[in-house]
Design a protein around this motif. Structure first.
Motif, short mmCIF file in Angstrom:
data_model
loop_
_atom_site.label_atom_id
_atom_site.label_comp_id
_atom_site.label_asym_id
_atom_site.label_seq_id
_atom_site.Cartn_x
_atom_site.Cartn_y
_atom_site.Cartn_z
N GLN A 16 -5.82 -7.98 -0.37
CA GLN A 16 -5.29 -8.51 -1.63
C GLN A 16 -6.09 -9.67 -2.19
O GLN A 16 -5.77 -10.16 -3.28
N GLN A 17 -7.14 -10.06 -1.52
CA GLN A 17 -8.03 -11.08 -2.07
C GLN A 17 -8.75 -10.60 -3.32
O GLN A 17 -9.24 -11.40 -4.12
N ILE A 18 -8.85 -9.29 -3.50
CA ILE A 18 -9.47 -8.75 -4.72
C ILE A 18 -8.44 -8.61 -5.84
O ILE A 18 -8.76 -8.08 -6.91
N ARG A 19 -7.22 -9.09 -5.61
CA ARG A 19 -6.14 -8.84 -6.56
C ARG A 19 -6.46 -9.36 -7.96
O ARG A 19 -7.00 -10.46 -8.14
N SER A 20 -6.10 -8.55 -8.95
CA SER A 20 -6.20 -8.89 -10.37
C SER A 20 -5.24 -7.99 -11.12
O SER A 20 -4.79 -6.96 -10.57
N PRO A 21 -4.90 -8.31 -12.38
CA PRO A 21 -4.02 -7.42 -13.14
C PRO A 21 -4.57 -5.99 -13.25
O PRO A 21 -3.80 -5.02 -13.21
N PHE A 27 -4.17 0.50 -8.81
CA PHE A 27 -3.67 1.00 -7.53
C PHE A 27 -2.22 1.47 -7.62
O PHE A 27 -1.79 2.31 -6.82
N LYS A 28 -1.47 0.99 -8.60
CA LYS A 28 -0.15 1.56 -8.84
C LYS A 28 -0.28 2.99 -9.35
O LYS A 28 0.51 3.87 -8.99
N PHE A 29 -1.29 3.22 -10.20
CA PHE A 29 -1.54 4.58 -10.68
C PHE A 29 -2.00 5.48 -9.55
O PHE A 29 -1.52 6.62 -9.41
N ILE A 30 -2.92 4.99 -8.72
CA ILE A 30 -3.41 5.77 -7.58
C ILE A 30 -2.25 6.10 -6.65
O ILE A 30 -2.13 7.22 -6.15
N SER A 31 -1.38 5.13 -6.43
CA SER A 31 -0.22 5.36 -5.57
C SER A 31 0.69 6.43 -6.16
O SER A 31 1.23 7.27 -5.43
N PHE A 32 0.84 6.43 -7.49
CA PHE A 32 1.65 7.44 -8.16
C PHE A 32 1.11 8.85 -7.89
O PHE A 32 1.88 9.79 -7.70
N THR A 33 -0.20 9.00 -7.83
CA THR A 33 -0.80 10.32 -7.59
C THR A 33 -0.58 10.81 -6.16
O THR A 33 -0.91 11.96 -5.85
N GLY A 34 -0.04 9.95 -5.31
CA GLY A 34 0.28 10.37 -3.95
C GLY A 34 1.75 10.60 -3.73
O GLY A 34 2.18 10.86 -2.61
N SER A 136 -4.41 2.15 -1.56
CA SER A 136 -3.48 1.62 -2.57
C SER A 136 -2.17 1.18 -1.94
O SER A 136 -1.58 0.18 -2.35
N ARG A 137 -1.72 1.87 -0.90
CA ARG A 137 -0.46 1.52 -0.26
C ARG A 137 -0.57 0.21 0.52
O ARG A 137 0.38 -0.56 0.59
N VAL A 138 -1.76 -0.01 1.09
CA VAL A 138 -2.00 -1.29 1.79
C VAL A 138 -2.14 -2.40 0.77
O VAL A 138 -1.55 -3.48 0.91
N TYR A 139 -2.91 -2.16 -0.30
CA TYR A 139 -3.11 -3.17 -1.35
C TYR A 139 -1.77 -3.60 -1.95
O TYR A 139 -1.54 -4.79 -2.19
N LEU A 140 -0.89 -2.64 -2.20
CA LEU A 140 0.39 -2.95 -2.82
C LEU A 140 1.37 -3.62 -1.87
O LEU A 140 2.45 -4.04 -2.27
N GLY A 141 1.01 -3.69 -0.59
CA GLY A 141 1.84 -4.39 0.39
C GLY A 141 3.07 -3.62 0.82
O GLY A 141 4.02 -4.21 1.34
N VAL A 142 3.05 -2.28 0.63
CA VAL A 142 4.22 -1.49 0.99
C VAL A 142 4.05 -0.77 2.33
O VAL A 142 5.00 -0.15 2.83
N HIS A 143 2.83 -0.83 2.91
CA HIS A 143 2.59 -0.21 4.20
C HIS A 143 1.63 -1.03 5.06
O HIS A 143 0.66 -1.60 4.54
N PHE A 144 1.91 -1.08 6.35
CA PHE A 144 0.96 -1.59 7.32
C PHE A 144 -0.16 -0.55 7.51
O PHE A 144 0.08 0.65 7.30
N PRO A 145 -1.36 -0.97 7.92
CA PRO A 145 -2.41 0.01 8.25
C PRO A 145 -1.96 1.02 9.30
O PRO A 145 -2.36 2.18 9.26
#
Length: 290
Positions: A16-21, A27-34, A136-145
């Motif tokens: 999440q250090q690369i986080r930006s709007p 990554f929310k869009f990428i997550s949607f495709t999964g 995307s799931r790791v970036y969004l903070g909804v899953h552990f690796p």
């Protein structure tokens, strides 16, 4: 276990250090495709317009995979990263964390497509999609690796077993009376819904039952041709998809979440949605020569 969780949270914070709007939206869009909603948009096209046999197989596989994932989640009951550290929460989701449904389903779907297409470039593309969805799931903070790894393992095992035995199973089922098959396709998922009575598992059970019953009806009474020209495919997809969307949103109009019969409705609602995909839309397409 606390050490593994803390390691996972540390990994998420590094990512999440690369986080930006922009990356939040991307990554929310990428997550949607999964997610299952995307697959319900994407996979009917294959079944209705391109390859009925493969489309039916991948639908059965992804529905069963979703059911298995929900059972494993409820059994393990693993927390989400943001349950332990609210600061990592970017995305939103519900339920326990392990195994990751997005990781499992993306591997099942794109792995199946790669086995079907047998094209090196497509295999690389599929691998990239699987990795992006997991990231995307790791970036969004909804899953552990570790959730991702567990999802990949479950998906890989299911993918291998399914494609090793599906031809033999189809031959076996073809020898069984269609009425018996239809009854079994209703009774067994209903029994599983009573044994594993959670929203996700009941939804998957209803979807599997409806789709299988629809396949039986389609084969016996409809027998539509999936291959068609561009215009016919477009009309098929838009007409079938329009009614599918109406069925999808009908739950908000027809039913209250607070009802005592909520799980029964979820089963029935999923049943009719996937019956429409496997038999209703094909009947419409053949009836009006789309």
């Amino acid at each position: 276990m606390e050490n593994i969780w803390q390691w996972g949270i540390d990994v998420i914070k590094i990512v999440q250090q690369i986080r930006s709007p922009f990356f939040d939206l991307f990554f929310k869009f990428i997550s949607f495709t999964g997610g299952m909603v995307f697959y319900m948009i994407f996979l009917p096209f294959i079944y209705w317009c391109y390859d009925k046999k493969f489309g039916s197989r991948i639908f059965i596989l992804i529905i069963f995979s979703g059911w298995l994932n929900s059972i494993l989640k409820d059994f393990i009951n693993h927390p989400r990263p943001y349950n332990l550290d609210e600061s990592v929460k970017i995305g939103t989701t519900r339920g326990p964390g392990i195994p990751s449904g997005h990781a499992q389903q993306s591997l099942v779907v794109w792995g199946s497509l790669s086995l079907w297409r047998k094209n090196r470039r497509f295999v690389f593309f599929s691998a990239a999609v699987i990795l992006l969805i997991a990231f995307s799931r790791v970036y969004l903070g909804v899953h552990f690796p570790t959730d991702i790894l567990a999802g990949w393992i479950a998906g890989a095992v299911l993918l291998i077993v399914f494609w090793l035995f599906i031809d033999r199973l189809e031959i076996l089922f073809s020898r069984i009376n269609t009425v018996i098959l239809a009854v079994v396709s209703i009774i067994i998922p209903m029994l599983f819904s009573m044994i594993f009575a959670s929203k996700s598992s009941v939804m998957s059970s209803g979807a599997l039952s409806g789709f299988c019953v629809g396949m039986i009806l389609e084969k016996k009474y409809i027998n539509f041709k999936s291959s068609a020209g561009f215009i016919s495919c477009l009309i098929r997809y838009l007409s079938g998809g329009f009614i599918l969307v109406l069925l999808f949103f009908s739950q908000k109009i027809l039913f209250s979440k607070s009802s005592q019969n909520n799980l029964i409705f979820i089963f029935v609602h999923s049943w009719f949605m996937f019956l429409w995909i496997s038999a209703g839309a094909p009947w419409l397409h053949k009836k009006f020569r789309m």
